[in-house]
Motif scaffolding. Structure first.
Motif, PDB file in Angstrom:
ATOM      1  N   GLY A 102      72.758  59.770  27.581  1.00  0.00           N
ATOM      2  CA  GLY A 102      73.396  60.748  28.455  1.00  0.00           C
ATOM      3  C   GLY A 102      74.892  60.526  28.503  1.00  0.00           C
ATOM      4  N   LEU A 103      75.602  61.402  29.205  1.00  0.00           N
ATOM      5  CA  LEU A 103      77.066  61.337  29.221  1.00  0.00           C
ATOM      6  C   LEU A 103      77.597  60.653  30.465  1.00  0.00           C
ATOM      7  CD1 LEU A 103      77.938  64.893  27.890  1.00  0.00           C
ATOM      8  CD2 LEU A 103      77.563  62.779  26.599  1.00  0.00           C
ATOM      9  N   ASN A 104      76.902  60.839  31.567  1.00  0.00           N
ATOM     10  CA  ASN A 104      77.282  60.188  32.822  1.00  0.00           C
ATOM     11  C   ASN A 104      76.096  60.277  33.783  1.00  0.00           C
ATOM     12  OD1 ASN A 104      77.424  62.763  34.170  1.00  0.00           O
ATOM     13  ND2 ASN A 104      79.419  63.070  33.173  1.00  0.00           N
ATOM     14  N   GLY A 105      76.294  59.780  34.986  1.00  0.00           N
ATOM     15  CA  GLY A 105      75.183  59.678  35.927  1.00  0.00           C
ATOM     16  C   GLY A 105      74.514  60.999  36.249  1.00  0.00           C
ATOM     17  N   SER A 106      75.219  62.083  36.046  1.00  0.00           N
ATOM     18  CA  SER A 106      74.575  63.367  36.337  1.00  0.00           C
ATOM     19  C   SER A 106      74.342  64.195  35.078  1.00  0.00           C
ATOM     20  CB  SER A 106      75.395  64.164  37.359  1.00  0.00           C
ATOM     21  OG  SER A 106      76.761  63.946  37.173  1.00  0.00           O
ATOM     22  N   PHE A 107      74.532  63.591  33.910  1.00  0.00           N
ATOM     23  CA  PHE A 107      74.270  64.304  32.662  1.00  0.00           C
ATOM     24  C   PHE A 107      73.396  63.427  31.768  1.00  0.00           C
ATOM     25  CE2 PHE A 107      74.535  66.443  28.793  1.00  0.00           C
ATOM     26  CZ  PHE A 107      75.169  67.668  28.943  1.00  0.00           C
ATOM     27  N   ILE A 108      72.097  63.540  31.987  1.00  0.00           N
ATOM     28  CA  ILE A 108      71.125  62.749  31.234  1.00  0.00           C
ATOM     29  C   ILE A 108      70.519  63.680  30.195  1.00  0.00           C
ATOM     30  CG2 ILE A 108      69.001  61.405  31.390  1.00  0.00           C
ATOM     31  CD1 ILE A 108      69.668  61.089  34.427  1.00  0.00           C
ATOM     32  N   ASP A 146      90.077  60.791  30.301  1.00  0.00           N
ATOM     33  CA  ASP A 146      89.549  62.154  30.337  1.00  0.00           C
ATOM     34  C   ASP A 146      88.214  62.249  31.069  1.00  0.00           C
ATOM     35  OD1 ASP A 146      88.509  60.540  28.497  1.00  0.00           O
ATOM     36  OD2 ASP A 146      89.237  61.657  26.765  1.00  0.00           O
ATOM     37  N   GLY A 147      87.930  61.264  31.895  1.00  0.00           N
ATOM     38  CA  GLY A 147      86.714  61.319  32.689  1.00  0.00           C
ATOM     39  C   GLY A 147      85.468  60.917  31.924  1.00  0.00           C
ATOM     40  N   LYS A 148      85.654  60.476  30.698  1.00  0.00           N
ATOM     41  CA  LYS A 148      84.508  60.073  29.905  1.00  0.00           C
ATOM     42  C   LYS A 148      83.961  58.742  30.409  1.00  0.00           C
ATOM     43  CE  LYS A 148      86.799  60.763  26.066  1.00  0.00           C
ATOM     44  NZ  LYS A 148      87.195  60.846  24.657  1.00  0.00           N
ATOM     45  N   GLY A 648      82.165  72.124  25.919  1.00  0.00           N
ATOM     46  CA  GLY A 648      81.276  73.141  26.467  1.00  0.00           C
ATOM     47  C   GLY A 648      80.005  72.584  27.060  1.00  0.00           C
ATOM     48  N   ALA A 649      80.068  71.392  27.574  1.00  0.00           N
ATOM     49  CA  ALA A 649      78.846  70.838  28.148  1.00  0.00           C
ATOM     50  C   ALA A 649      78.627  71.400  29.544  1.00  0.00           C
ATOM     51  CB  ALA A 649      78.948  69.328  28.210  1.00  0.00           C
ATOM     52  N   GLY A 650      77.453  71.827  29.785  1.00  0.00           N
ATOM     53  CA  GLY A 650      77.133  72.359  31.107  1.00  0.00           C
ATOM     54  C   GLY A 650      76.451  71.295  31.937  1.00  0.00           C
TER      55      GLY A 650
HETATM   56  C1  LIG Z   1      79.415  64.485  33.408  1.00  0.00           C
HETATM   57  O1  LIG Z   1      79.604  65.055  32.133  1.00  0.00           O
HETATM   58  C2  LIG Z   1      79.671  66.455  32.152  1.00  0.00           C
HETATM   59  C3  LIG Z   1      79.733  66.906  30.717  1.00  0.00           C
HETATM   60  O2  LIG Z   1      80.783  66.328  30.061  1.00  0.00           O
HETATM   61  C4  LIG Z   1      80.857  66.912  32.958  1.00  0.00           C
HETATM   62  O3  LIG Z   1      80.893  68.300  32.998  1.00  0.00           O
HETATM   63  C5  LIG Z   1      80.756  66.334  34.360  1.00  0.00           C
HETATM   64  O4  LIG Z   1      81.909  66.639  35.076  1.00  0.00           O
HETATM   65  C6  LIG Z   1      80.572  64.847  34.302  1.00  0.00           C
HETATM   66  N1  LIG Z   1      80.313  64.352  35.625  1.00  0.00           N
HETATM   67  C7  LIG Z   1      80.929  63.311  36.121  1.00  0.00           C
HETATM   68  C8  LIG Z   1      80.531  62.916  37.489  1.00  0.00           C
HETATM   69  O5  LIG Z   1      81.784  62.715  35.479  1.00  0.00           O
END
Ligand SMILES: *[C@@H]1O[C@H](CO)[C@@H](O)[C@H](O)[C@H]1NC(C)=O
Ligand SMILES: *[C@@H]1O[C@H](CO)[C@@H](O)[C@H](O)[C@H]1NC(C)=O
Ligand SMILES: *[C@@H]1O[C@H](CO)[C@@H](O)[C@H](O)[C@H]1NC(C)=O
Ligand SMILES: *[C@@H]1O[C@H](CO)[C@@H](O)[C@H](O)[C@H]1NC(C)=O
Ligand SMILES: *[C@@H]1O[C@H](CO)[C@@H](O)[C@H](O)[C@H]1NC(C)=O
Ligand SMILES: *[C@@H]1O[C@H](CO)[C@@H](O)[C@H](O)[C@H]1NC(C)=O
Length: 660
Positions: A102-108, A146-148, A648-650
């Motif tokens: 997944g990408l982060n705690g809310s994107f599994i 970039d929040g990654k 474009g990730a939702g």
């Molecule tokens: C998690 O990743 C998604 C997709 O990249 C992004 O839209 C969302 O803001 C991220 N959430 C957090 C809490 O970083």
């Protein structure tokens, strides 16, 4: 003398080759087949190569034989220690976490949740390790610009392994923790050990804080026996040095006041340049007994390095290698060097874990790692490890640039219309989970079936002391049916001195495909996870379990095992009930990226729709490799920040559905 010595040296070198991350990217497969003679140049994970089954053995093994069993474990010699259905777990290379988890705690990634759910419902839980080579140079930072949650640092060209440092934030740990709140996944994490003058133990501190009981081990050192060869340590680095470094990590943890310090894992040797005994002889186990939660090794039975790197000679021909995977000696020979160690671990009261393995290092072999033959190989190898008193084995997931993945995410720029691809060995994980069940009390014995034929191995599983299941494999491939075999099972009676104990009926679940070379027609109990780009992580189709009437007067039950195939025989309804989940929690696969992900959408339509926007970046991948340069290139193309940009990730909309 010279030649054998040279050969030996070469073999030792090759068998130790492992693990360095490959960051190249090649075009993505767009076809699922290619003309004979043509060369496939797409991503390894989607390689369409199909191999011919190896010739049938000569002489052929008997196609009818008896299996005499005792009803009770007390009369059985050589049973393993109790093992859990979570025997097989997964090892996810740290750098591909965003590709497969997944990408982060809310994107599994929902397919990951679904796949873990399938295993957890059978085994009670799933063990997943996040680590590998890329753990060594990883560094936790509080924030990435970039929040990654994870990204690769620019590569340092002076680094002989050419592995860029991985940067990640605590968000990765929230991701894992959030997964554990949905599915019973337990995690092992890798602690960086590339620089002992700058120990970076943030992952220990944050890992324990965020994951709590869901963190079941911290790996200290990944394949330290290869550190010197790969230039991570100076000449002369040996087992005592590793012993010292392990102690340094432990002492630092204690100084830091980390709450849990009995969860360390080592020595995770590749068994390349050292053997485990080299480490045991340092006094490692008694010195760190209080800190060690498990003893580990990592090993691949073969390597495909010459196909990828220069300096390894002629690439091996997968067709010629195929037969080596297709008999009972494959697993036995891989495990042999560890039998002394599983005994030593048992005496020390520590589980012994194959912490990273798969069909071949340097990414596996095209046609082999992706075949039904690999599923049978992994099954027999896994059951043989359980019989040999390993407690777990983790199958490595390396990403899109390797052949051997149990599951592979769709390439990011195609994830709006493609689903995941489930590899054959994922079926082996399900089959082993059901073979061992969820009681933690299964003991397994190699039956030496059919007079020890290497082509028709079998195992019996005793649970709580009673015969529960049988696992029967047929490695041969023969569409005519002439090499299907029939095992005649008898419980008690005969020479056992016990009363006849054959039940009135037994149940059988089959793992089958038309040929060992086949990729996409594998079914487990009649169900499938789909073909290439077709998996959302849920089993499809009706579950089919066969009932076989036994002849209680004659004390026999006859079970047919197709060539090729695997039969899981349930000796009682309780044994079946424990293995077969009543329900599986599933997670909707909508909204992974832009558009709806469904297997029925025509890719061509979506590819030209607004749903498929051009991608700003793509995921990288890892392969277990070496420090040589990639074949035919001067270096690694596109090294910088291949990971992590997902355009474009939702949001993931998660929906839990129960289906029976
Ligand atoms: C998690 O990743 C998604 C997709 O990249 C992004 O839209 C969302 O803001 C991220 N959430 C957090 C809490 O970083
Ligand atoms: C995705 O990217 C790969 C590599 O650049 C390319 O070959 C492929 O055609 C792309 N797929 C789509 C649907 O754009
Ligand atoms: C998952 O992790 C994030 C941290 O990114 C947290 O904010 C969120 O509430 C967690 N829980 C769930 C159920 O998503
Ligand atoms: C097993 O390992 C111990 C500890 O290193 C060693 O002393 C012993 O010789 C080994 N036994 C065998 C059979 O290899
Ligand atoms: C596994 O452990 C059991 C119990 O100690 C022992 O009897 C058995 O021989 C061991 N099996 C192997 C293959 O070492
Ligand atoms: C099996 O073992 C695990 C790990 O120790 C434990 O969490 C689980 O509850 C056990 N399962 C059963 C059925 O006892």
């Amino acid at each position: 003398m010279a030649l054998p010595t040279l050969l030996c040296t070469l073999l030792v070198v090759l068998s130790g080759v492992r693990a360095v991350t490959v960051y190249g990217q090649v075009p993505i497969a767009t076809t699922t087949s290619y003309a004979p003679g043509a060369t496939y140049t797409g991503l390894a994970a989607y390689d369409p190569r199909i191999l011919d089954p190896p010739p049938l053995p000569n002489p052929l093994p008997a196609n009818q034989f008896g299996i005499q069993l005792s009803a009770s474990a007390s009369n059985v010699q050589g049973l393993s220690i109790p093992v859990s259905g979570a025997f097989f777990g997964f090892s996810v290379e740290m750098s591909v976490v965003n590709q497969v988890i997944g990408l982060n705690g809310s994107f599994i990634h929902p397919p990951f949740l679904n796949l873990m759910s399938l295993v957890a419902e059978r085994a009670g839980r799933v063990h997943v390790r996040v680590g590998g080579n890329t753990q060594e140079t990883a560094r936790m930072v509080m924030e990435l610009e970039d929040g990654k949650a994870i990204e690769k640092q620019k590569v340092d060209t002076n680094n002989p392994t050419q592995t860029p440092a991985l940067l990640y934030t605590p968000e990765v740990l929230y991701l894992l923790s959030n997964i554990s709140s949905l599915v019973n996944v337990k995690w092992y994490l890798g602690v960086p050990l590339n620089d002992t003058s700058d120990l970076r133990l943030e992952i220990v501190e944050w890992g324990e804080r965020i994951l709590g009981d869901n963190l079941i081990g911290l790996q200290v050192g990944n394949e330290p026996d290869l550190y010197q060869r790969h230039g991570h340590r100076p000449e002369g680095y040996g087992p005592f040095d590793y012993f010292g470094e392990f102690g340094q990590v432990l002492a630092t943890m204690r100084q830091m006041g980390v709450p849990v310090t009995n969860n360390l894992i080592g020595p995770s040797l590749a068994t390349g340049d050292w053997v485990p005994e080299d480490v045991w002889n340092t006094g490692f186990i008694p010195a760190y007994s209080d800190a060690l939660t498990a003893l580990t090794v990592e090993h691949y039975p073969d390597d495909n390095c010459a196909a990828i790197y220069e300096g390894f000679g002629t690439p091996k021909d997968p067709q010629a290698e195929f037969a080596k995977y297709l008999d009972h000696s494959a697993g036995i020979n891989t495990i042999k060097p560890y039998l002394n160690s599983t005994m030593i671990a048992q005496q020390a009261g520590k589980p012994f874990i194959m912490f990273e393995t798969n069909s071949a290092s340097c990414g596996g072999f095209p046609g082999i790692s992706t075949s039904f033959g690999a599923a049978l190989w992994a099954l027999d190898y896994g059951l043989q490890m359980a019989y040999s008193n390993f407690s777990h084995a983790l199958l490595h997931v390396g990403g899109q640039n390797v052949y051997y993945n149990p599951f592979t995410a769709a390439p990011t720029n195609e994830s709006s219309f493609h689903e995941w691809t489930v590899g054959p060995i994922f079926y082996s994980v399900l089959a082993v989970a059901e073979t061992l069940g969820s009681s933690n009390k299964s003991q397994i014995v190699d039956l030496n079936a059919n007079s020890g034929s290497l082509h028709t191995p079998g195992y019996a599983i005793y649970e709580n002391g009673n015969l529960a299941r049988l696992a029967l494999i047929n490695f041969m491939s023969d569409a005519s049916g002439a090499n299907d075999y029939t095992a005649t099972i008898s419980v008690g009676g005969g020479q056992t001195g016990q009363p006849n104990g054959t039940p009135a009926q037994i149940k059988v679940k089959y793992l089958v495909a038309p040929s060992v070379g086949d990729k996409w027609n594998i079914t487990w109990g009649g169900q499938t996870l789909g073909g290439q780009f077709e998996a959302d992580g849920r089993l499809k189709g009706e579950l089919k379990i066969e009932t076989i009437q036994c002849d209680q007067a004659a004390n026999t039950c006859q079970v047919k095992v197709p060539a090729p195939g695997f039969a899981l025989v349930f000796m009682s309804d309780e044994a079946l009930k424990e293995s077969e989940p009543a329900s599986t929690a599933t997670f909707a696969t909508t909204a992974v990226t832009k558009a709806k992900n469904t297997v029925t959408i025509d890719a061509a339509v979506l590819a030209t729709s607004n749903g498929n926007r051009g991608m700003a970046g793509r995921y990288g991948s890892t392969s277990v490799g070496s420090n040589a340069a990639p074949r035919g290139t001067g270096g690694y193309p596109g090294l910088v920040a291949l990971l992590a940009v997902v355009a474009g990730a939702g949001l993931v909309r998660r929906a839990i559905a129960r289906h029976v």
